[in-house]
Design an enzyme around this catalytic site. Structure first.
Site, short mmCIF file in Angstrom:
data_model
loop_
_atom_site.label_atom_id
_atom_site.label_comp_id
_atom_site.label_asym_id
_atom_site.label_seq_id
_atom_site.Cartn_x
_atom_site.Cartn_y
_atom_site.Cartn_z
N THR A 191 0.85 -1.20 0.00
CA THR A 191 0.00 0.00 0.00
C THR A 191 0.88 1.25 0.00
OG1 THR A 191 -1.79 -1.13 1.15
CG2 THR A 191 -1.77 1.27 1.28
N ASN A 223 -5.25 -9.48 -7.66
CA ASN A 223 -5.47 -10.14 -6.37
C ASN A 223 -6.82 -10.85 -6.30
OD1 ASN A 223 -5.89 -7.17 -6.48
ND2 ASN A 223 -7.04 -7.54 -4.60
N GLN A 258 1.07 -9.49 -5.73
CA GLN A 258 0.62 -10.88 -5.88
C GLN A 258 1.56 -11.69 -6.76
OE1 GLN A 258 -1.94 -12.43 -4.41
NE2 GLN A 258 -2.92 -10.67 -3.47
N SER A 316 5.08 -6.75 -1.39
CA SER A 316 4.52 -6.87 -0.05
C SER A 316 5.08 -8.11 0.65
CB SER A 316 2.99 -6.97 -0.14
OG SER A 316 2.46 -7.25 1.14
N GLY A 317 5.39 -8.00 1.92
CA GLY A 317 5.94 -9.14 2.65
C GLY A 317 4.92 -10.25 2.90
N CYS A 370 -15.67 -6.27 -0.87
CA CYS A 370 -14.47 -5.47 -0.95
C CYS A 370 -13.52 -5.89 0.17
CB CYS A 370 -14.80 -4.00 -0.79
SG CYS A 370 -15.39 -3.27 -2.31
C1 LIG Z 1 -2.25 -7.07 -0.70
C2 LIG Z 1 -2.08 -6.20 -1.89
C3 LIG Z 1 -1.73 -4.86 -1.74
C4 LIG Z 1 -1.53 -4.21 -0.39
O1 LIG Z 1 -0.39 -4.74 0.22
P1 LIG Z 1 -0.10 -4.46 1.78
O2 LIG Z 1 1.30 -4.95 1.94
O3 LIG Z 1 -1.11 -5.27 2.54
O4 LIG Z 1 -0.22 -3.01 2.01
C5 LIG Z 1 -1.59 -4.11 -2.87
N1 LIG Z 1 -1.79 -4.64 -4.09
C6 LIG Z 1 -2.12 -5.92 -4.28
C7 LIG Z 1 -2.30 -6.45 -5.66
C8 LIG Z 1 -2.29 -6.74 -3.18
O5 LIG Z 1 -2.64 -8.01 -3.35
#
Ligand SMILES: *Cc1c(COP(=O)(O)O)cnc(C)c1O
Length: 383
Positions: free
Chosen positions: A74, A153, A181, A201-202, A327
């Site tokens: 994010t 996602n 993803q 993202s971790g 959502c």
């Molecule tokens: C989960 C996700 C995010 C957000 O990631 P966070 O690390 O939870 O902030 C953004 N984009 C996609 C495509 C995601 O799957």
């Protein structure tokens, strides 16, 4: 017997790999130094951060100095989109993205629109894929940035990154991809794909929550405007004391993902095919949402005609998966992604997302498949 409940929501988050936790532990205990301190404790913590940076870079064929740590995808998306948009404003004021992006990308763009920027939201076809010619035509001399996600996602569809990168390079616009993803699941190469910025993202790749990264090498050395000012850490782009434990967790998750990518893929593909073929062989009126070919196998987004996703979830309390209509925040709205691929309200409400991952077992898939089939039949007889 299978341990219950069964987790089948790997797109929402993944369990922490025990190998990741093992690498994090020292930084939560003995190696507690501030990585920005100039003494032995600091150097020890900083060394862990730099190993992590290298592991992240290696997974996407980047250089470690082009990786900055953030709190998650994010934040990475916010920094990439707003940061680049403002860095070249007002000489360029146009951004291109797609209608199926993650909410944090769409909301970043909405904020920019309120500030006077123009945003083009490219549509997708019924498979969830953008039209490359349409992207090409949308780019104007005012366009600074193209932001298109790698893997969706909700429906697992994979955009054609290499072709998108080629178009952006030719038109000399900056290409950002939200790869939260996709990282660790499909091979990604920032040079071969002409990617200038990539969000990571971790917790989507068996790492910890609360950490992410942004790969950043915009052409012409455009520096994004910072969102978080302070001590000037992370090349001045993202101030604040890094968490060496979280960084080590993300780095180790990337290292394992690189080592195990083929093995993970085979395992997940096998389980997904088994579940899919059994469900399609046992039930009428089931459809797969999104492209059949350009997709990640670990995401099965299915429509069971006549069966509301929420009802199915309530019926199957021992199996955790997502309703396709909801959502991310649980608001009872129709998914913008399912709407974008042409589903009506009822079809979207009858969609569910089943996420399969590294830790999913054969027994879990057998149990879940049988119980989903039974529950769909049961709910349908009530109609
Ligand atoms: C989960 C996700 C995010 C957000 O990631 P966070 O690390 O939870 O902030 C953004 N984009 C996609 C495509 C995601 O799957």
């Amino acid at each position: 017997m299978t341990d219950l409940p069964i987790y089948l929501d790997y797109q929402a988050t993944t369990p922490l790999d025990p190998r990741v936790l093992a690498q994090m532990m020292p930084y939560l205990t003995t190696k507690f130094g501030n990585p920005h301190s100039n003494h032995t404790f600091g150097w020890e913590a900083a060394a862990g951060v730099e190993i992590a940076r290298k592991n992240i870079a290696d997974l996407i064929a980047a250089e470690p100095e082009d990786i900055i740590f953030t709190s998650g995808a994010t934040e990475s998306n916010n920094l990439a989109i707003k940061g680049i948009a403002y860095a070249v404003y007002p000489s360029k004021n146009h951004i291109i993205t797609t209608v199926t992006e993650h909410t944090c990308v769409l909301e970043s763009c909405a904020t920019l629109e309120r500030a006077g920027f123009d945003v083009t939201y490219l549509p997708v076809d019924s498979r969830g894929l953008i039209d490359l010619a349409q992207l090409d035509q949308a780019i104007t001399p005012k366009t600074s940035l193209v932001s298109i996600m790698a893997m969706n996602n909700e429906i697992g569809v994979i955009q054609n990154l290499k072709s998108i990168g080629k178009i952006c390079k030719l038109k000399e616009v900056i290409f950002h991809t939200d790869a939260a993803q996709a990282v660790g699941k499909i091979p990604l190469d920032v040079s071969a794909m002409n990617i200038n910025l990539m969000s990571i993202s971790g917790h989507k790749i068996y790492g910890p929550k609360g950490v992410g990264a942004l790969y950043l090498r915009p052409k012409a050395n455009i520096q994004p405007l910072t969102l978080i000012d302070g001590g000037g850490q992370e090349r001045g782009l993202r101030s604040g004391t890094l968490s060496p434990a979280l960084c080590a967790g993300l780095g180790t998750a990337c290292k394992i993902a690189k080592q195990d990518m083929a093995k993970d893929h085979d395992h997940i593909h096998h389980l997904a095919e088994k579940m899919k073929s059994t469900i399609f062989g046992s039930l009428e009126n089931v459809k797969l949402n999104g492209s059949e070919e350009q997709r990640y196998p670990g995401n099965l987004n299915l429509i069971f005609d006549g069966v509301k996703g929420d009802a199915l979830i309530k019926e199957l309390r021992n199996i955790s998966f997502s309703a396709g209509s909801a959502c991310s925040t649980g608001r009872a709205e129709i998914s913008h992604v399912l709407t974008a691929i042409g589903l009506d309200k009822t079809q979207a409400e009858c969609s569910v997302r089943i996420g399969i991952g590294r830790m999913t077992t054969d027994q879990e898939i057998n149990y879940a498949t049988n119980h989903i089939i039974d529950a769909v039949k049961k709910i349908r007889t009530r109609l």
